[in-house]
Design a protein around this motif. Structure first.
Motif, PDB file in Angstrom:
ATOM      1  N   SER A  10     -51.683 144.241 100.246  1.00  0.00           N
ATOM      2  CA  SER A  10     -50.735 145.338 100.134  1.00  0.00           C
ATOM      3  C   SER A  10     -49.953 145.173  98.836  1.00  0.00           C
ATOM      4  O   SER A  10     -49.952 144.112  98.201  1.00  0.00           O
ATOM      5  N   MET A  11     -49.251 146.233  98.456  1.00  0.00           N
ATOM      6  CA  MET A  11     -48.444 146.198  97.243  1.00  0.00           C
ATOM      7  C   MET A  11     -47.312 145.192  97.384  1.00  0.00           C
ATOM      8  O   MET A  11     -46.977 144.482  96.436  1.00  0.00           O
ATOM      9  N   ARG A  12     -46.733 145.103  98.565  1.00  0.00           N
ATOM     10  CA  ARG A  12     -45.631 144.161  98.763  1.00  0.00           C
ATOM     11  C   ARG A  12     -46.112 142.723  98.558  1.00  0.00           C
ATOM     12  O   ARG A  12     -45.437 141.898  97.952  1.00  0.00           O
ATOM     13  N   ALA A  13     -47.318 142.419  99.089  1.00  0.00           N
ATOM     14  CA  ALA A  13     -47.848 141.069  98.930  1.00  0.00           C
ATOM     15  C   ALA A  13     -48.195 140.774  97.469  1.00  0.00           C
ATOM     16  O   ALA A  13     -47.987 139.664  96.974  1.00  0.00           O
ATOM     17  N   ALA A  14     -48.732 141.788  96.761  1.00  0.00           N
ATOM     18  CA  ALA A  14     -49.065 141.588  95.347  1.00  0.00           C
ATOM     19  C   ALA A  14     -47.816 141.325  94.517  1.00  0.00           C
ATOM     20  O   ALA A  14     -47.790 140.452  93.640  1.00  0.00           O
ATOM     21  N   LEU A  15     -46.747 142.075  94.772  1.00  0.00           N
ATOM     22  CA  LEU A  15     -45.505 141.873  94.022  1.00  0.00           C
ATOM     23  C   LEU A  15     -44.911 140.498  94.318  1.00  0.00           C
ATOM     24  O   LEU A  15     -44.298 139.877  93.449  1.00  0.00           O
ATOM     25  N   ALA A  16     -45.101 140.039  95.556  1.00  0.00           N
ATOM     26  CA  ALA A  16     -44.601 138.706  95.886  1.00  0.00           C
ATOM     27  C   ALA A  16     -45.343 137.641  95.081  1.00  0.00           C
ATOM     28  O   ALA A  16     -44.758 136.655  94.616  1.00  0.00           O
ATOM     29  N   LEU A  17     -46.661 137.813  94.901  1.00  0.00           N
ATOM     30  CA  LEU A  17     -47.423 136.860  94.076  1.00  0.00           C
ATOM     31  C   LEU A  17     -46.950 136.873  92.634  1.00  0.00           C
ATOM     32  O   LEU A  17     -46.810 135.827  91.988  1.00  0.00           O
ATOM     33  N   VAL A  18     -46.723 138.094  92.110  1.00  0.00           N
ATOM     34  CA  VAL A  18     -46.273 138.199  90.710  1.00  0.00           C
ATOM     35  C   VAL A  18     -44.912 137.535  90.542  1.00  0.00           C
ATOM     36  O   VAL A  18     -44.680 136.776  89.599  1.00  0.00           O
ATOM     37  N   ARG A  19     -44.022 137.792  91.469  1.00  0.00           N
ATOM     38  CA  ARG A  19     -42.686 137.210  91.361  1.00  0.00           C
ATOM     39  C   ARG A  19     -42.737 135.689  91.452  1.00  0.00           C
ATOM     40  O   ARG A  19     -42.012 134.979  90.761  1.00  0.00           O
ATOM     41  N   ALA A  20     -43.598 135.171  92.333  1.00  0.00           N
ATOM     42  CA  ALA A  20     -43.670 133.730  92.521  1.00  0.00           C
ATOM     43  C   ALA A  20     -44.237 133.019  91.293  1.00  0.00           C
ATOM     44  O   ALA A  20     -43.834 131.903  90.961  1.00  0.00           O
ATOM     45  N   GLY A  23     -42.221 135.203  87.687  1.00  0.00           N
ATOM     46  CA  GLY A  23     -40.782 135.363  87.677  1.00  0.00           C
ATOM     47  C   GLY A  23     -40.353 136.811  87.756  1.00  0.00           C
ATOM     48  O   GLY A  23     -41.167 137.740  87.691  1.00  0.00           O
ATOM     49  N   PRO A  24     -39.047 137.040  87.875  1.00  0.00           N
ATOM     50  CA  PRO A  24     -38.542 138.413  88.043  1.00  0.00           C
ATOM     51  C   PRO A  24     -38.617 139.258  86.790  1.00  0.00           C
ATOM     52  O   PRO A  24     -38.424 140.470  86.866  1.00  0.00           O
ATOM     53  N   ASP A  25     -38.911 138.665  85.620  1.00  0.00           N
ATOM     54  CA  ASP A  25     -38.988 139.445  84.379  1.00  0.00           C
ATOM     55  C   ASP A  25     -40.397 139.900  84.072  1.00  0.00           C
ATOM     56  O   ASP A  25     -40.663 140.429  82.982  1.00  0.00           O
ATOM     57  N   ALA A  26     -41.313 139.677  84.972  1.00  0.00           N
ATOM     58  CA  ALA A  26     -42.694 140.107  84.730  1.00  0.00           C
ATOM     59  C   ALA A  26     -42.769 141.626  84.686  1.00  0.00           C
ATOM     60  O   ALA A  26     -41.987 142.328  85.334  1.00  0.00           O
ATOM     61  N   VAL A  27     -43.730 142.149  83.929  1.00  0.00           N
ATOM     62  CA  VAL A  27     -43.907 143.586  83.722  1.00  0.00           C
ATOM     63  C   VAL A  27     -45.198 144.005  84.410  1.00  0.00           C
ATOM     64  O   VAL A  27     -46.240 143.359  84.237  1.00  0.00           O
ATOM     65  N   ILE A  28     -45.134 145.065  85.214  1.00  0.00           N
ATOM     66  CA  ILE A  28     -46.317 145.614  85.870  1.00  0.00           C
ATOM     67  C   ILE A  28     -46.983 146.568  84.894  1.00  0.00           C
ATOM     68  O   ILE A  28     -46.426 147.595  84.519  1.00  0.00           O
ATOM     69  N   LEU A  29     -48.200 146.219  84.463  1.00  0.00           N
ATOM     70  CA  LEU A  29     -48.923 147.059  83.506  1.00  0.00           C
ATOM     71  C   LEU A  29     -49.731 148.147  84.202  1.00  0.00           C
ATOM     72  O   LEU A  29     -49.825 149.268  83.710  1.00  0.00           O
ATOM     73  N   SER A  30     -50.335 147.808  85.307  1.00  0.00           N
ATOM     74  CA  SER A  30     -51.123 148.815  86.026  1.00  0.00           C
ATOM     75  C   SER A  30     -51.301 148.345  87.459  1.00  0.00           C
ATOM     76  O   SER A  30     -51.113 147.172  87.773  1.00  0.00           O
ATOM     77  N   SER A  31     -51.674 149.290  88.309  1.00  0.00           N
ATOM     78  CA  SER A  31     -51.987 148.981  89.705  1.00  0.00           C
ATOM     79  C   SER A  31     -52.976 150.009  90.210  1.00  0.00           C
ATOM     80  O   SER A  31     -52.927 151.182  89.806  1.00  0.00           O
ATOM     81  N   ARG A  32     -53.872 149.554  91.068  1.00  0.00           N
ATOM     82  CA  ARG A  32     -54.836 150.479  91.665  1.00  0.00           C
ATOM     83  C   ARG A  32     -55.236 149.937  93.029  1.00  0.00           C
ATOM     84  O   ARG A  32     -55.122 148.737  93.306  1.00  0.00           O
ATOM     85  N   PHE A 109     -45.294 151.892  82.366  1.00  0.00           N
ATOM     86  CA  PHE A 109     -45.214 150.569  81.743  1.00  0.00           C
ATOM     87  C   PHE A 109     -43.873 150.318  81.078  1.00  0.00           C
ATOM     88  O   PHE A 109     -43.577 149.207  80.677  1.00  0.00           O
ATOM     89  N   ARG A 110     -43.048 151.356  80.875  1.00  0.00           N
ATOM     90  CA  ARG A 110     -41.834 151.191  80.091  1.00  0.00           C
ATOM     91  C   ARG A 110     -40.792 150.450  80.903  1.00  0.00           C
ATOM     92  O   ARG A 110     -40.254 150.974  81.870  1.00  0.00           O
ATOM     93  N   LYS A 111     -40.546 149.200  80.491  1.00  0.00           N
ATOM     94  CA  LYS A 111     -39.496 148.390  81.096  1.00  0.00           C
ATOM     95  C   LYS A 111     -39.655 148.278  82.617  1.00  0.00           C
ATOM     96  O   LYS A 111     -38.694 148.283  83.368  1.00  0.00           O
ATOM     97  N   LEU A 112     -40.910 148.225  83.101  1.00  0.00           N
ATOM     98  CA  LEU A 112     -41.155 148.089  84.526  1.00  0.00           C
ATOM     99  C   LEU A 112     -41.257 146.612  84.862  1.00  0.00           C
ATOM    100  O   LEU A 112     -42.285 145.980  84.668  1.00  0.00           O
ATOM    101  N   THR A 113     -40.186 146.028  85.321  1.00  0.00           N
ATOM    102  CA  THR A 113     -40.160 144.622  85.692  1.00  0.00           C
ATOM    103  C   THR A 113     -39.890 144.507  87.175  1.00  0.00           C
ATOM    104  O   THR A 113     -39.510 145.478  87.839  1.00  0.00           O
ATOM    105  N   LEU A 114     -40.080 143.310  87.700  1.00  0.00           N
ATOM    106  CA  LEU A 114     -39.842 143.102  89.130  1.00  0.00           C
ATOM    107  C   LEU A 114     -38.390 143.323  89.495  1.00  0.00           C
ATOM    108  O   LEU A 114     -38.073 143.682  90.628  1.00  0.00           O
ATOM    109  N   SER A 115     -37.491 143.074  88.552  1.00  0.00           N
ATOM    110  CA  SER A 115     -36.079 143.279  88.858  1.00  0.00           C
ATOM    111  C   SER A 115     -35.745 144.752  89.046  1.00  0.00           C
ATOM    112  O   SER A 115     -34.744 145.096  89.643  1.00  0.00           O
TER     113      SER A 115
END
Length: 445
Positions: A10-20, A23-32, A109-115
């Motif tokens: 799920s998207m929630r689980a994917a974001l949890a992996l990215v954050r772990a 970090g919270p400053d990661a940028v999401i470039l794409s998702s499908r 993509f513009r300034k899309l971070t986990l925060s």
């Protein structure tokens, strides 16, 4: 800038992996969304200038007018982690850094971070809209239901008419029992005992004979009670206190009041014991009270020399939350007591069923049918006793003490004839009633 691909259910689980991992400053470039779940591409140390340059190099390499291959440095610009730029020689002019154009960067993509994800989380996890109902399908389902109901009604009518032809005596029994307000399920059970042939000239007596034969009554009760401890339970207004007074008066007429004791456990209603106190004063019998199971047990221990102890309980409806507490106190304090359930004859069928089920935890050995003189029909109370196989000990048909208390086995025929008499002038049931209750039962058997 470091780019990595993540896959999760799920998207929630994917974001949890990215954050772990990034970090919270990661940028999401794409998702499908794929067959295995959600695929997310994220980057850390995101540099807009490098991303724009890499995007430009990729565009030039793909252009048909490009005469030279794309610079080899573009993948490194994307994949290599960010590091400090090489310092320029002293005095040399620093080349201008191209300013990224917002048009070259996708809006996602513009300034899309986990925060910043909480602001867009509702959109990412929005549930898919349910399909709109098809009005044509609903209309077809309703038509099929109506068609099925028509077929079942027609089949039930044919079954009932066939029963009248093949088993006229049983059909007559069902009609006569129905005229007495006997419930359909009880009437079907009684009609099953209908003989194939009868020598009686008046076949209308067959339903009465079936009722008299199968009516559950206590056969070992004479004109009075045989002693011991007896408690009367039932809903409010069922006539419990009057029944206690009638039983006490019948005992005093035969044995005197010296060995009789009256006990009241009704501590809920104001003045609830006044009526029983008045009866006790007239009979010359002592009256006692108990407000709990322990008090009742201690009281009965003191009164163990008495030959008959009658316990009048608090009247509570079957849905009263205090009923369980009251019955538990009775079982705790008077476990050896014979319990009689007071059933008001004027009650409706479903209400009487609810009373029997609610007071079943008291394990009544029999019932007392009260207020027969106030009933417009006895079919409901008779059906209830037959359905639950609850024996009838006494029948009360008035307020007189003790004249209006009768042993049930002596009044069995009278009770059935009274039920027939009460409904003698009632209009007959229509044909649809018999088709609905007796035709469908046979059709679905």
């Amino acid at each position: 800038m470091k780019i990595k691909r993540y896959s999760a259910a799920s998207m929630r689980a994917a974001l949890a992996l990215v954050r772990a991992e990034q970090g919270p400053d990661a940028v999401i470039l794409s998702s499908r969304r794929g067959a295995d779940g959600i695929e997310v591409i994220a980057a850390v140390d995101y540099d807009e200038a490098l991303f724009v340059e890499a995007n430009r190099q990729r565009t030039l390499a793909a252009s048909p007018e490009a005469s030279a291959p794309a610079p080899s440095a573009s993948p490194e610009l994307i994949a290599a982690p960010s590091r400090a730029p090489t310092p320029a020689p002293a005095g040399a002019a620093r080349p201008p850094v191209p300013k990224p154009s917002p048009k070259l960067i996708p809006a996602s993509f513009r300034k899309l971070t986990l925060s910043s994800l909480p602001a867009i989380a509702p959109e990412l996890f929005a549930a898919p809209q349910p399909p709109r109902p098809n009005p044509g399908l609903g209309a077809m389902q309703r038509e099929l239901q109506d068609l099925r109901q028509m077929l079942e009604t027609g089949l039930a009518g044919m079954t009932w008419n066939d029963k009248r032809v093949r088993e006229p005596l049983k059909a007559r029994v069902l009609e006569e029992l129905t005229a007495m307000d006997i419930a359909p399920d009880v009437a079907m059970a009684l009609a099953a005992h209908t003989p194939q042939r009868s020598s009686l000239d008046d076949q209308s007596l067959i339903p009465l004979a079936l009722l008299v034969k199968h009516l559950p009554v206590v056969n070992d009760v004479g004109g009075g009670v045989s002693g011991g401890i007896m408690a009367v339970v039932g809903p409010t207004g069922a006539g419990k206190t009057t029944t206690i007074a009638k039983l006490a008066a019948r005992w005093c007429m035969q044995h005197g009041s010296g060995d009789l004791a009256l006990v009241s456990t009704d501590g809920y209603r104001i003045g609830a014991r006044d009526q029983l106190t008045t009866y006790a004063r007239v009979l010359g019998a002592p009256i006692h009270s108990a407000n709990s199971g322990m008090e009742l047990a201690r009281l009965l221990e003191r009164l163990k020399s008495k030959k008959l102890i009658l316990i009048d309980t608090a009247g509570m409806g079957p849905r009263d939350v205090r009923l369980t507490e009251q019955l538990a106190a009775l079982q705790l304090g008077a476990a050896r007591a014979r319990v009689l359930l007071a059933l008001p004859a004027q009650g409706e069928g479903h209400a009487l069923d609810e009373i029997v089920q609610a007071f079943a935890r008291a394990a009544p050995e029999a019932c007392v049918i009260t207020k027969v003189d106030e009933a417009a029909s006895l079919g409901a109370v008779i059906s209830t006793t037959l359905r639950h196989k609850l024996k009838i000990a006494y029948v009360c048909d008035g307020q007189r003490v003790p004249e209006d208390l009768h042993a049930a086995h002596q009044k069995r025929v009278w009770l059935v004839r009274t039920a027939l008499k009460l409904k003698a002038d009632a209009p007959p049931r229509d044909e649809a009633y018999f088709v609905r209750n007796f035709g469908r039962a046979s059709a679905h058997a």
